[in-house]
Motif scaffolding. Structure first.
Motif, PDB file in Angstrom:
ATOM      1  N   VAL A 280       0.854  -1.187   0.000  1.00 15.86           N
ATOM      2  CA  VAL A 280       0.000   0.000   0.000  1.00 15.86           C
ATOM      3  C   VAL A 280       0.887   1.234   0.000  1.00 15.86           C
ATOM      4  CG1 VAL A 280      -1.918  -1.136   1.163  1.00 15.86           C
ATOM      5  CG2 VAL A 280      -0.209   0.053   2.515  1.00 15.86           C
ATOM      6  N   ALA A 281       0.402   2.293  -0.618  1.00 11.97           N
ATOM      7  CA  ALA A 281       1.150   3.552  -0.656  1.00 11.97           C
ATOM      8  C   ALA A 281       0.169   4.711  -0.551  1.00 11.97           C
ATOM      9  CB  ALA A 281       1.954   3.655  -1.949  1.00 11.97           C
ATOM     10  N   THR A 282       0.532   5.704   0.264  1.00 12.32           N
ATOM     11  CA  THR A 282      -0.295   6.885   0.444  1.00 12.32           C
ATOM     12  C   THR A 282       0.604   8.053   0.843  1.00 12.32           C
ATOM     13  OG1 THR A 282      -2.311   7.730   1.483  1.00 12.32           O
ATOM     14  CG2 THR A 282      -0.824   6.477   2.893  1.00 12.32           C
ATOM     15  N   ASP A 283       0.010   9.211   1.000  1.00  7.71           N
ATOM     16  CA  ASP A 283       0.696  10.395   1.525  1.00  7.71           C
ATOM     17  C   ASP A 283       0.050  10.733   2.861  1.00  7.71           C
ATOM     18  OD1 ASP A 283       2.419  10.830  -0.537  1.00  7.71           O
ATOM     19  OD2 ASP A 283       1.646  12.811  -1.056  1.00  7.71           O
ATOM     20  N   PHE A 284       0.863  11.081   3.835  1.00 11.77           N
ATOM     21  CA  PHE A 284       0.354  11.525   5.124  1.00 11.77           C
ATOM     22  C   PHE A 284       1.032  12.844   5.437  1.00 11.77           C
ATOM     23  CE2 PHE A 284       0.285  11.593   9.797  1.00 11.77           C
ATOM     24  CZ  PHE A 284      -1.090  11.486   9.987  1.00 11.77           C
ATOM     25  N   ALA A 285       0.270  13.926   5.432  1.00 10.60           N
ATOM     26  CA  ALA A 285       0.793  15.280   5.651  1.00 10.60           C
ATOM     27  C   ALA A 285       1.919  15.589   4.664  1.00 10.60           C
ATOM     28  CB  ALA A 285       1.258  15.448   7.090  1.00 10.60           C
ATOM     29  N   GLY A 286       1.735  15.140   3.412  1.00 16.03           N
ATOM     30  CA  GLY A 286       2.719  15.415   2.373  1.00 16.03           C
ATOM     31  C   GLY A 286       3.915  14.477   2.356  1.00 16.03           C
ATOM     32  N   ILE A 287       3.954  13.539   3.282  1.00 24.95           N
ATOM     33  CA  ILE A 287       5.065  12.583   3.350  1.00 24.95           C
ATOM     34  C   ILE A 287       4.594  11.248   2.775  1.00 24.95           C
ATOM     35  CG2 ILE A 287       6.617  11.318   4.890  1.00 24.95           C
ATOM     36  CD1 ILE A 287       6.223  13.674   6.878  1.00 24.95           C
ATOM     37  N   PRO A 288       5.298  10.719   1.751  1.00 18.69           N
ATOM     38  CA  PRO A 288       4.901   9.421   1.201  1.00 18.69           C
ATOM     39  C   PRO A 288       5.137   8.300   2.222  1.00 18.69           C
ATOM     40  CG  PRO A 288       6.705  10.407  -0.081  1.00 18.69           C
ATOM     41  CD  PRO A 288       6.423  11.309   1.071  1.00 18.69           C
ATOM     42  N   ILE A 289       4.145   7.451   2.364  1.00 14.59           N
ATOM     43  CA  ILE A 289       4.224   6.318   3.283  1.00 14.59           C
ATOM     44  C   ILE A 289       3.843   5.066   2.506  1.00 14.59           C
ATOM     45  CG2 ILE A 289       3.248   5.243   5.339  1.00 14.59           C
ATOM     46  CD1 ILE A 289       2.671   8.021   6.402  1.00 14.59           C
TER      47      ILE A 289
END
Length: 144
Positions: free
Chosen positions: A113-122
């Motif tokens: 899985v890949a997402t952005d959290f507060a502009g940080i890629p996770i």
């Protein structure tokens, strides 16, 4: 975030079997769901999968937190492949890709899985391994 990610991946699989030979069998199942990265967790659950629920179990990650679509999905010859996107109720998008295998009584899937959290890629990895432990489900406890 960790618990929502684990919930998202706890029902990983692929869409719509056309015939019994192309899906798992209903019955009593034990699933081991692991978040492999960035944080390691493990959750084991036993659940009844009725004939009506087989397709839902096989549809891929989706739960009360996320709505998921899988434009790329293959569920044939004992192999699983899926690529899609899940969107949270708040609009957060999560890219999901997974591969695995299945038989009538076993199910294995590893997903990224890949997402952005507060502009940080996770990004993270998770797995689900499930096995059918009985043909029939135990009776539900009676309410007092």
């Amino acid at each position: 975030m960790k618990s929502k990610l684990l919930l998202l991946l706890s029902f990983c699989a692929v869409a719509g079997p056309a015939a019994a030979a192309d899906s798992i069998l209903p019955g009593y199942w034990e699933s081991t769901n692991r978040l492999l990265s960035p944080i390691r967790t493990k959750e084991v659950e036993k659940r009844c999968i009725t004939p009506e629920e087989v397709a839902k179990f096989m549809m891929g990650p989706s739960n009360r937190h996320y709505t998921c679509t899988y434009p790329v999905k293959s569920f044939a010859n004992g192999k699983i492949l899926l690529r899609g996107t899940c969107v949270s109720k708040k609009g957060r998008k999560v890219a999901v890709s997974g591969e695995g295998s299945f038989t009538a009584t076993t199910f294995k899937l590893t997903a990224t899985v890949a997402t952005d959290f507060a502009g940080i890629p996770i990004s993270g990895r998770a797995s689900t391994e499930a096995r059918r432990i009985a043909d029939t489900c135990p009776p539900e406890p009676k309410a007092d």
